[in-house]
Design a protein around this motif. Structure first.
Motif, PDB file in Angstrom:
ATOM      1  N   TYR A 149      35.449  12.199  52.927  1.00 16.38           N
ATOM      2  CA  TYR A 149      34.207  11.494  53.245  1.00 16.38           C
ATOM      3  C   TYR A 149      33.004  12.392  52.961  1.00 16.38           C
ATOM      4  O   TYR A 149      31.969  11.916  52.490  1.00 16.38           O
ATOM      5  N   SER A 159      24.883   9.870  54.217  1.00 17.97           N
ATOM      6  CA  SER A 159      25.494  10.625  55.309  1.00 17.97           C
ATOM      7  C   SER A 159      26.983  10.289  55.372  1.00 17.97           C
ATOM      8  O   SER A 159      27.421   9.238  54.892  1.00 17.97           O
ATOM      9  N   THR A 160      27.741  11.167  55.987  1.00 21.79           N
ATOM     10  CA  THR A 160      29.169  10.935  56.141  1.00 21.79           C
ATOM     11  C   THR A 160      29.422   9.680  56.975  1.00 21.79           C
ATOM     12  O   THR A 160      30.334   8.906  56.676  1.00 21.79           O
ATOM     13  N   ASP A 161      28.614   9.476  58.011  1.00 21.18           N
ATOM     14  CA  ASP A 161      28.772   8.278  58.844  1.00 21.18           C
ATOM     15  C   ASP A 161      28.489   7.010  58.053  1.00 21.18           C
ATOM     16  O   ASP A 161      29.181   5.996  58.222  1.00 21.18           O
ATOM     17  N   ARG A 164      31.510   6.365  55.903  1.00 25.78           N
ATOM     18  CA  ARG A 164      32.608   5.857  56.733  1.00 25.78           C
ATOM     19  C   ARG A 164      32.412   4.365  57.030  1.00 25.78           C
ATOM     20  O   ARG A 164      33.340   3.562  56.886  1.00 25.78           O
ATOM     21  N   GLY A 165      31.202   3.989  57.408  1.00 23.07           N
ATOM     22  CA  GLY A 165      30.923   2.587  57.717  1.00 23.07           C
ATOM     23  C   GLY A 165      31.026   1.688  56.492  1.00 23.07           C
ATOM     24  O   GLY A 165      31.601   0.598  56.545  1.00 23.07           O
TER      25      GLY A 165
END
Length: 182
Positions: A149, A159-161, A164-165
Motif C-alpha cells: 500500500y 495517502s496510504t489510507d 486502502r479505501g
C-alpha cells in the motif's frame, strides 16, 4: 547493491551493460503491467520500449527518493495514461487478437482446461476494462505487481489510507461487475 541487482554508483552513470541488465530483469514486468492496463499486446510492447528509452534518457534524473522499481512503475503508469489519452489511442483501431490468452496455457494442459483458462482471462480483462482507470490501476498494482500500500501510495501520489479505501471500493466494484458480465 540495488534491488535490481545492478550496482548503482554516484554520480549515476549507466553503462550499456548495466542498462541491458536492468532491461532484461524488468522488461517483462513493465510489459505485463502495460498489457493489463492497455489490453493490447502490440501497444504494451510499444509502451515497454518507450518506457525503457525514457529510463535510459532520464537516468540522471533518478533522485533515489523512492525505490528503482517504484520509479520505473511510475514512468510506466504515466506513459500508459498518456497513451490512452493520446489521439492515436482514441482514433486508431488495432487488429489485436487473443494471442496473449491463447499462448498463456502450457502445452501439456487439456483442451478443456486451456479453454477455461482463456475464457477466465478474457472475462477478467473485460471486467478490468469496465472499471475506471484509477480502480483498474490500483487492482493491477496490488494483485499483479504485488506492491505494498505504501508503494502504491507513492506511485499514485495519495495517502496510504486513501489507497486502502479506494482498493476496497475497487475490489467491490470488480466483484460486482465480474458477476454481471457474460
Amino acid at each position: 547493491m540495488s534491488e535490481s541487482g545492478v550496482q548503482l554508483r554516484q554520480p549515476l552513470v549507466l553503462s550499456p551493460a548495466e542498462f541491458a541488465g536492468l532491461y532484461h530483469q524488468h522488461s517483462r514486468a513493465v510489459y505485463y503491467l502495460a498489457l493489463r492496463y492497455l489490453g493490447d499486446p502490440q501497444r504494451a510492447e510499444d509502451v515497454t520500449h518507450d518506457v525503457f528509452l525514457k529510463v535510459y534518457r532520464k537516468w540522471n534524473d533518478f533522485r533515489g527518493e523512492s525505490s528503482w522499481r517504484t520509479w520505473l512503475y511510475r514512468i510506466t503508469i504515466n506513459h500508459c495514461l498518456n497513451y490512452r489519452q493520446s489521439w492515436n489511442a482514441r482514433n486508431l483501431v488495432t487488429n489485436a487478437d487473443d494471442a496473449v490468452w491463447e499462448n498463456a496455457a502450457a502445452r501439456t494442459e487439456s483442451p478443456l482446461h486451456i479453454l477455461e483458462a482463456k475464457e477466465l482471462g478474457q472475462h477478467i480483462q473485460k471486467t478490468l476494462d469496465s472499471l475506471s482507470d484509477e480502480y483498474r490501476l490500483l487492482l493491477l498494482l496490488v494483485a499483479d505487481e504485488e506492491l505494498s500500500y505504501d508503494e502504491i501510495a507513492t506511485l499514485t501520489s495519495q495517502s496510504t489510507d486513501a489507497v486502502r479505501g479506494k482498493l476496497h471500493r475497487a475490489r467491490k466494484a470488480f466483484a460486482a461487475r465480474f458477476h454481471q458480465t457474460d
